[in-house]
Design a protein around this motif. Sequence first.
Motif, mmCIF file in Angstrom:
data_model
loop_
_atom_site.group_PDB
_atom_site.id
_atom_site.type_symbol
_atom_site.label_atom_id
_atom_site.label_comp_id
_atom_site.label_asym_id
_atom_site.label_seq_id
_atom_site.Cartn_x
_atom_site.Cartn_y
_atom_site.Cartn_z
ATOM 1 N N ARG A 1 -14.496 -0.181 -45.345
ATOM 2 C CA ARG A 1 -14.252 0.571 -44.099
ATOM 3 C C ARG A 1 -15.308 0.203 -43.070
ATOM 4 O O ARG A 1 -16.490 0.110 -43.391
ATOM 5 N N THR A 2 -14.831 0.010 -41.862
ATOM 6 C CA THR A 2 -15.726 -0.199 -40.722
ATOM 7 C C THR A 2 -15.396 0.865 -39.661
ATOM 8 O O THR A 2 -14.529 1.706 -39.867
ATOM 9 N N ASN A 3 -16.083 0.767 -38.521
ATOM 10 C CA ASN A 3 -15.807 1.738 -37.458
ATOM 11 C C ASN A 3 -14.401 1.583 -36.917
ATOM 12 O O ASN A 3 -13.812 2.558 -36.441
ATOM 13 N N GLU A 4 -13.882 0.369 -36.942
ATOM 14 C CA GLU A 4 -12.570 0.140 -36.359
ATOM 15 C C GLU A 4 -11.469 -0.028 -37.419
ATOM 16 O O GLU A 4 -10.364 0.504 -37.257
ATOM 17 N N LEU A 5 -11.740 -0.782 -38.478
ATOM 18 C CA LEU A 5 -10.688 -1.160 -39.429
ATOM 19 C C LEU A 5 -11.002 -0.667 -40.849
ATOM 20 O O LEU A 5 -12.158 -0.500 -41.242
ATOM 21 N N ARG A 6 -9.905 -0.468 -41.572
ATOM 22 C CA ARG A 6 -10.003 -0.189 -43.018
ATOM 23 C C ARG A 6 -9.251 -1.303 -43.739
ATOM 24 O O ARG A 6 -8.070 -1.512 -43.499
ATOM 25 N N LEU A 7 -9.959 -2.055 -44.622
ATOM 26 C CA LEU A 7 -9.367 -3.173 -45.366
ATOM 27 C C LEU A 7 -9.236 -2.792 -46.850
ATOM 28 O O LEU A 7 -10.165 -2.220 -47.454
ATOM 29 N N ARG B 1 -1.301 -14.301 -56.285
ATOM 30 C CA ARG B 1 -0.964 -13.692 -54.982
ATOM 31 C C ARG B 1 -1.964 -12.571 -54.674
ATOM 32 O O ARG B 1 -2.221 -11.720 -55.514
ATOM 33 N N ILE B 2 -2.448 -12.626 -53.426
ATOM 34 C CA ILE B 2 -3.414 -11.632 -52.955
ATOM 35 C C ILE B 2 -2.727 -10.784 -51.875
ATOM 36 O O ILE B 2 -2.128 -11.326 -50.934
ATOM 37 N N TYR B 3 -2.830 -9.454 -52.018
ATOM 38 C CA TYR B 3 -2.283 -8.525 -51.020
ATOM 39 C C TYR B 3 -3.436 -7.881 -50.239
ATOM 40 O O TYR B 3 -4.443 -7.492 -50.832
ATOM 41 N N PHE B 4 -3.198 -7.795 -48.897
ATOM 42 C CA PHE B 4 -4.168 -7.162 -48.008
ATOM 43 C C PHE B 4 -3.446 -6.101 -47.163
ATOM 44 O O PHE B 4 -2.365 -6.369 -46.644
ATOM 45 N N THR B 5 -4.117 -4.960 -47.048
ATOM 46 C CA THR B 5 -3.646 -3.911 -46.123
ATOM 47 C C THR B 5 -4.747 -3.674 -45.088
ATOM 48 O O THR B 5 -5.891 -3.386 -45.448
ATOM 49 N N ILE B 6 -4.390 -3.820 -43.787
ATOM 50 C CA ILE B 6 -5.352 -3.625 -42.693
ATOM 51 C C ILE B 6 -4.825 -2.493 -41.802
ATOM 52 O O ILE B 6 -3.671 -2.509 -41.371
ATOM 53 N N GLU B 7 -5.717 -1.554 -41.560
ATOM 54 C CA GLU B 7 -5.319 -0.360 -40.771
ATOM 55 C C GLU B 7 -6.375 -0.107 -39.690
ATOM 56 O O GLU B 7 -7.575 -0.138 -39.968
ATOM 57 N N ASN B 8 -5.894 0.127 -38.445
ATOM 58 C CA ASN B 8 -6.788 0.455 -37.337
ATOM 59 C C ASN B 8 -6.921 1.967 -37.269
ATOM 60 O O ASN B 8 -6.007 2.681 -36.837
ATOM 61 N N ARG B 9 -8.053 2.493 -37.684
ATOM 62 C CA ARG B 9 -8.271 3.933 -37.711
ATOM 63 C C ARG B 9 -9.107 4.435 -36.512
ATOM 64 O O ARG B 9 -9.489 5.609 -36.464
#
Length: 482
Positions: free
Chosen positions: A54-60, A76-84
């Motif tokens: 987690r960062t100030n802007e994104l959650r990976l 296979r690698i899965y990534f979820t990126i969320e702008n919180r």
Amino acid sequence: MAVKSRQIGKVPRAWIWIAGLVVLGLLTLDVHVERARAEDQAGAAGPTPASVNRTNELRLRGWATRSRVATSGSVRIYFTIENRSDKRVDDIHLFITGQGFKPAGWIHLGVFAPGAATTQAVDLKALSETSSGIITARADWRVGKARSNTTLAIGPVEVRTEESLGLILSRTILSFFKDLALPIVLVLLAYAVQHLQQEKTSHEETFHAMLPRAHENIVRFLLPIVSSANRFLRYLPEAQKKDAAALQQTFYHLLSIAKGMHNCSRKGGGIFFTNIPGETAVSNCWKELLARMGTKLGDPNISEMFDEWGRIDSFTSFQKRFKSQTAITDEARAAFVAAETSFKGWIQEEFGYEKQLVQVFKDIMQYEIDKIYGPWYLDEPPVFEEDSRSELENLKRLRACPEPLRKALGDFERSLPAAKKTWWARVGQTWVRAYRSVGPSGNPPGKVNQNSGGESTPPSQGEPSKDSNSPPEPPIPPPPAP
């Protein structure tokens, strides 16, 4: 006819083929099972735990679908990126790499409004070398004019070498021998022991059934022939010196050999030993000796004397019968005189071939007789002596020896067990041969000695040459002690 023993321990070929096919089928099946098991184990490795940053802007958040992969495969690698955050995030990029994998390169995700989220899947190709490490995902983005980045660690993920067919086969064979082969070997061993015992029992029964018949044949026919041959060879040297008594003895014993072989074929006897080469060698020796006797003494004379032989069993009875004026017919007496006269002239000629023939004939017959009684002398089995081997070799080298006889003697010689010599006996024999091949003066026999004025000193009676300037011949040293 030889008393042939059956081949002990010969397992029927059908059983060998059946056992071989069964073993091959089990091995093939086990290889396929083991390979499928290896593939299942490689594919059964579960996904890695999810990693979160987690960062100030994104959650990976990211994870790998498998924690173990073969060198020729991929994960296979899965990534979820969320702008919180409450700000817009621009220019988002991902760069994915890991130890043992080919980097996936930069992935552009674009602009994320506040609250936006996405999930991405990336396939990483495994390299050839094995490894176990962390897959790293680096994320770069921009908020306004400020750029930020972070990393996400996924794993670990193991890259494992794919098992080759040879490795699988080796492991399968080891597993097979451990699990299945031992019972099969025990079953086959039990069968082989039983088969060997049956064959041995059958062989012993055949031997014991034939032994009384063979013993009777030996005592009644063969031993008198061997005895006559021994006496013939004993009296022959004196007979060749024109000793009258020795001439009569050798003549009688040569006829006794012929009469013994005649009775052997006419009165229920035979030349049957424990092997065919011995029988063939004795038979060919006798055929050649009989042909020589017929040529020198005359076949009609021999037949006439045999018709009047009667109960002769000694030299005295032979003399009394054939020297009598009334015991035999005039034709038999004339045949006796003619054959005896021819014999006296015959042995004064070159008689070496005939002597060698009788010697080898007697040696082979004596050896084969001893072999029949071999089971009673297991500690000291009969041996065809070295002198007898030398006589056989000398007979084969003679030009007068016909090819069928030479072949029969060669077959018999090859059937003999190898002569066993101690190392010191071989060293001593080599020393003696080397010494005899070179005279005491250092020159081969018959060669010129430079110290004696250039005169040649030929050897006499096969001995090394000597000259007046040579030192006395040293004694032959004995072979070294073992």
